[in-house]
Design an enzyme around this catalytic site. Structure first.
Site, PDB file in Angstrom:
ATOM      1  N   ASN A 117      -8.031  -6.731  -7.217  1.00 21.18           N
ATOM      2  CA  ASN A 117      -7.640  -8.031  -6.670  1.00 21.18           C
ATOM      3  C   ASN A 117      -7.638  -8.015  -5.155  1.00 21.18           C
ATOM      4  O   ASN A 117      -7.380  -7.005  -4.527  1.00 21.18           O
ATOM      5  CB  ASN A 117      -6.270  -8.453  -7.224  1.00 21.18           C
ATOM      6  CG  ASN A 117      -5.118  -8.024  -6.331  1.00 21.18           C
ATOM      7  OD1 ASN A 117      -4.755  -8.711  -5.367  1.00 21.18           O
ATOM      8  ND2 ASN A 117      -4.564  -6.850  -6.609  1.00 21.18           N
ATOM      9  N   PHE A 121      -1.858 -12.477  -0.726  1.00 23.16           N
ATOM     10  CA  PHE A 121      -0.519 -13.093  -0.643  1.00 23.16           C
ATOM     11  C   PHE A 121      -0.577 -14.621  -0.747  1.00 23.16           C
ATOM     12  O   PHE A 121       0.011 -15.338   0.066  1.00 23.16           O
ATOM     13  CB  PHE A 121       0.189 -12.722   0.665  1.00 23.16           C
ATOM     14  CG  PHE A 121       0.580 -11.280   0.805  1.00 23.16           C
ATOM     15  CD1 PHE A 121       0.656 -10.445  -0.289  1.00 23.16           C
ATOM     16  CD2 PHE A 121       0.896 -10.753   2.065  1.00 23.16           C
ATOM     17  CE1 PHE A 121       1.032  -9.107  -0.153  1.00 23.16           C
ATOM     18  CE2 PHE A 121       1.277  -9.428   2.216  1.00 23.16           C
ATOM     19  CZ  PHE A 121       1.340  -8.608   1.114  1.00 23.16           C
ATOM     20  N   SER A 182      -0.111  -3.778   0.950  1.00 26.06           N
ATOM     21  CA  SER A 182      -1.207  -4.520   0.328  1.00 26.06           C
ATOM     22  C   SER A 182      -2.480  -4.295   1.140  1.00 26.06           C
ATOM     23  O   SER A 182      -2.461  -4.399   2.362  1.00 26.06           O
ATOM     24  CB  SER A 182      -0.891  -6.012   0.283  1.00 26.06           C
ATOM     25  OG  SER A 182      -2.093  -6.723   0.024  1.00 26.06           O
ATOM     26  N   ASN A 184      -4.889  -6.290   1.172  1.00 25.14           N
ATOM     27  CA  ASN A 184      -5.580  -7.569   1.280  1.00 25.14           C
ATOM     28  C   ASN A 184      -5.111  -8.474   2.415  1.00 25.14           C
ATOM     29  O   ASN A 184      -5.491  -9.638   2.486  1.00 25.14           O
ATOM     30  CB  ASN A 184      -5.470  -8.318  -0.055  1.00 25.14           C
ATOM     31  CG  ASN A 184      -6.016  -7.484  -1.199  1.00 25.14           C
ATOM     32  OD1 ASN A 184      -7.091  -6.904  -1.067  1.00 25.14           O
ATOM     33  ND2 ASN A 184      -5.268  -7.380  -2.282  1.00 25.14           N
ATOM     34  N   THR A 185      -4.267  -7.944   3.299  1.00 23.09           N
ATOM     35  CA  THR A 185      -3.898  -8.671   4.515  1.00 23.09           C
ATOM     36  C   THR A 185      -4.313  -7.774   5.667  1.00 23.09           C
ATOM     37  O   THR A 185      -3.849  -6.631   5.755  1.00 23.09           O
ATOM     38  CB  THR A 185      -2.375  -8.940   4.552  1.00 23.09           C
ATOM     39  OG1 THR A 185      -2.044  -9.839   3.490  1.00 23.09           O
ATOM     40  CG2 THR A 185      -1.942  -9.561   5.872  1.00 23.09           C
ATOM     41  N   LYS A 223       7.637  -0.547  -0.092  1.00 22.26           N
ATOM     42  CA  LYS A 223       6.581  -0.255  -1.070  1.00 22.26           C
ATOM     43  C   LYS A 223       5.374   0.301  -0.334  1.00 22.26           C
ATOM     44  O   LYS A 223       4.878  -0.317   0.613  1.00 22.26           O
ATOM     45  CB  LYS A 223       6.211  -1.534  -1.830  1.00 22.26           C
ATOM     46  CG  LYS A 223       5.166  -1.298  -2.915  1.00 22.26           C
ATOM     47  CD  LYS A 223       5.101  -2.485  -3.849  1.00 22.26           C
ATOM     48  CE  LYS A 223       4.041  -2.315  -4.906  1.00 22.26           C
ATOM     49  NZ  LYS A 223       3.989  -3.466  -5.814  1.00 22.26           N
ATOM     50  N   ASN A 252       1.524   0.778  -4.451  1.00 20.82           N
ATOM     51  CA  ASN A 252       0.708  -0.434  -4.512  1.00 20.82           C
ATOM     52  C   ASN A 252      -0.684  -0.055  -5.035  1.00 20.82           C
ATOM     53  O   ASN A 252      -0.897   1.078  -5.466  1.00 20.82           O
ATOM     54  CB  ASN A 252       0.626  -1.049  -3.107  1.00 20.82           C
ATOM     55  CG  ASN A 252       0.566  -2.566  -3.159  1.00 20.82           C
ATOM     56  OD1 ASN A 252      -0.224  -3.117  -3.934  1.00 20.82           O
ATOM     57  ND2 ASN A 252       1.369  -3.233  -2.365  1.00 20.82           N
TER      58      ASN A 252
HETATM   59  C1  LIG Z   1      -3.391  -9.363  -9.335  1.00 19.37           C
HETATM   60  C2  LIG Z   1      -2.388  -8.484  -8.658  1.00 19.37           C
HETATM   61  C3  LIG Z   1      -1.592  -9.014  -7.658  1.00 19.37           C
HETATM   62  C4  LIG Z   1      -0.657  -8.194  -7.012  1.00 19.37           C
HETATM   63  N1  LIG Z   1       0.134  -8.746  -6.045  1.00 19.37           N
HETATM   64  C5  LIG Z   1       1.067  -7.965  -5.455  1.00 19.37           C
HETATM   65  C6  LIG Z   1       1.962  -8.515  -4.499  1.00 19.37           C
HETATM   66  O1  LIG Z   1       1.924  -9.705  -4.199  1.00 19.37           O
HETATM   67  N2  LIG Z   1       2.861  -7.679  -3.918  1.00 19.37           N
HETATM   68  C7  LIG Z   1       2.952  -6.350  -4.239  1.00 19.37           C
HETATM   69  O2  LIG Z   1       3.813  -5.643  -3.698  1.00 19.37           O
HETATM   70  N3  LIG Z   1       2.145  -5.812  -5.173  1.00 19.37           N
HETATM   71  C8  LIG Z   1       1.211  -6.581  -5.768  1.00 19.37           C
HETATM   72  N4  LIG Z   1       0.403  -6.030  -6.721  1.00 19.37           N
HETATM   73  C9  LIG Z   1       0.507  -4.583  -7.015  1.00 19.37           C
HETATM   74  C10 LIG Z   1       1.382  -4.298  -8.223  1.00 19.37           C
HETATM   75  O3  LIG Z   1       2.701  -4.713  -8.009  1.00 19.37           O
HETATM   76  C11 LIG Z   1       1.372  -2.785  -8.535  1.00 19.37           C
HETATM   77  O4  LIG Z   1       1.952  -2.090  -7.453  1.00 19.37           O
HETATM   78  C12 LIG Z   1      -0.023  -2.238  -8.764  1.00 19.37           C
HETATM   79  O5  LIG Z   1      -0.823  -3.170  -9.441  1.00 19.37           O
HETATM   80  C13 LIG Z   1      -0.019  -0.946  -9.565  1.00 19.37           C
HETATM   81  O6  LIG Z   1       0.583  -1.114 -10.824  1.00 19.37           O
HETATM   82  P1  LIG Z   1      -0.242  -1.382 -12.187  1.00 19.37           P
HETATM   83  O7  LIG Z   1      -1.311  -0.322 -12.261  1.00 19.37           O
HETATM   84  O8  LIG Z   1       0.769  -1.307 -13.257  1.00 19.37           O
HETATM   85  O9  LIG Z   1      -0.845  -2.726 -12.046  1.00 19.37           O
HETATM   86  C14 LIG Z   1      -0.534  -6.822  -7.373  1.00 19.37           C
HETATM   87  C15 LIG Z   1      -1.332  -6.310  -8.399  1.00 19.37           C
HETATM   88  C16 LIG Z   1      -2.260  -7.125  -9.054  1.00 19.37           C
HETATM   89  C17 LIG Z   1      -3.099  -6.534 -10.155  1.00 19.37           C
END
Ligand SMILES: Cc1cc2nc3c(=O)[nH]c(=O)nc-3n(C[C@H](O)[C@H](O)[C@H](O)COP(=O)(O)O)c2cc1C
Length: 367
Positions: A117, A121, A182, A184-185, A223, A252
């Site tokens: 992704n 934000f 993140s 993505n910023t 985080k 993350n």
């Molecule tokens: C579509 C998507 C959006 C996410 N948005 C955020 C976010 O806004 N803030 C954040 O701290 N982590 C965000 N994450 C990261 C997740 O909170 C997590 O740290 C990461 O996906 C790893 O866990 P997982 O393998 O269980 O998905 C996002 C992950 C995905 C897949």
């Protein structure tokens, strides 16, 4: 085969990933909008195999939480809690509402049980989300709020921007997470560097102490990314411990594309973004162990990255996680995942002969 595997998942996976996410979230919100139904579902899906788990002064029904990003705008947090999650983390929110990156910005890579992704934000802004929390919070579960930097704010002014969000969300969250990881910023992850991080966290922790008055200080966590070196992680730990933060969320998404089965051409076509899910599992476990060793096992860690099953969750706990979270596992395994993992953890603990939850934490990571 579960109802999710046989019916819902094939339907949802036919849709564009972000559309599927919106439909799933909206369906969850409306289907469980009544308190009565939420309670009925919660009775079916909520487990407390280890009794209440105490972590940074809060009490968790179970160790499995839903990670940030799933409910960025806090539209279905009560419903998520009813699905049996021990805690729900909303956000990331930013002080300025923003639309995020152009779509498409969310991609499935099923061959690797992963997602990529570059949402950037997208959120309604911290003020709107804080109001939603104030007006709609029911039930008793731990609620975390994750805050990030607004895109329009320069990196040099990040501290004030985070502080603006912190002030707004503080009254309505049980814990607050500073997201500096993140991918993505633009430039955001630069804030993980020692000088910038110390400055940012100091400002927030000082405000936190000022706001707490006579009450216990609110848990403030950071985080971090899985792409930091060991030295960088150790530097983060030193700052976190010095400033008396409550803990670290690890991790993350990763910018790495190593060890994937998906053809390189497909990955290239998808382009930039954070990778989550199965390929992140070991990488985040390594980060958890590094944090545990750097802090002598004294700093609470929330482990996240690639948890699909109880065995995956157990690995993180054994690596040193006091609590775990997931996002991608929910997409691939469905809405009973919290219950399934809690049931599985209970079995694993019994088989391995652990007398308490705490005994298992870090059992695979000697200090
Ligand atoms: C579509 C998507 C959006 C996410 N948005 C955020 C976010 O806004 N803030 C954040 O701290 N982590 C965000 N994450 C990261 C997740 O909170 C997590 O740290 C990461 O996906 C790893 O866990 P997982 O393998 O269980 O998905 C996002 C992950 C995905 C897949």
């Amino acid at each position: 085969m579960s109802f999710y595997d046989s019916l819902l998942k094939p339907l949802l996976f036919k849709l564009a990933p972000e559309t599927a996410h919106e439909i799933a979230l909206n369906t969850l919100r409306s289907a469980l909008s009544s308190e009565f139904l939420r309670q009925k579902i919660a009775e079916q899906l909520t487990r407390s195999p280890f009794g209440e788990i105490e972590c940074f002064g809060l009490k968790f029904k179970n160790p499995v939480g839903i990670a940030a990003g799933f409910d960025k705008n806090a539209v279905a947090f009560n419903q998520l809690a009813a699905l049996g999650f021990g805690f729900v983390e909303i956000g990331t929110t930013t002080f300025h509402a923003q639309s995020g990156n152009p779509k498409p910005r969310l991609f499935r890579i099923p061959t690797d049980e992963a997602l990529i992704n570059r949402a950037g934000f997208n959120n309604d802004g911290t003020a709107a989300v804080a109001q939603r929390l104030e007006e709609n919070r029911y039930g008793d579960f731990v609620l975390g709020a994750n805050i990030g930097k607004s895109k329009i704010v320069a990196l040099e002014d990040a501290a004030q921007d985070y502080l603006n969000s912190f002030n707004l969300i503080y009254p309505f969250a049980d814990y607050v997470v500073v997201n500096v990881s993140s991918p993505n910023t633009a430039g955001l992850r630069e804030l993980q560097r020692a000088n910038a991080l110390d400055q940012l966290l100091r400002v927030l922790q000082m405000r936190n102490i000022a706001l707490s008055g006579e009450r216990p200080i609110k848990p403030l966590l950071i985080k971090i990314a899985p792409d930091l070196t060991q030295t960088e992680i150790e530097a983060v730990c030193e700052i976190v411990v010095n400033l008396n933060l409550a803990g670290i969320i690890a991790t993350n998404t990763t910018v790495s594309r190593e060890n994937l089965q998906t053809p390189a051409a497909k990955l290239e076509k998808i382009g930039a973004g954070g990778l989550s899910g199965a390929p992140l599992r070991q990488k985040s476990n390594v980060v958890i162990k590094t944090i545990r060793r750097a802090t002598g096992g004294n700093l609470p860690i929330i482990g996240v990255g690639g948890i699909f099953t109880a065995a995956d969750a157990f690995e993180k706990i054994a690596a040193g996680a006091n609590l775990v979270q997931l996002y991608t596992g929910f997409v691939y395994k469905g809405f009973t995942i919290a219950r399934d993992i809690n049931d599985g953890l209970e079995k694993i603990f019994r088989e391995k002969g652990f007398g308490s939850f705490q005994e298992a934490v870090g059992s695979d990571c000697q200090i």
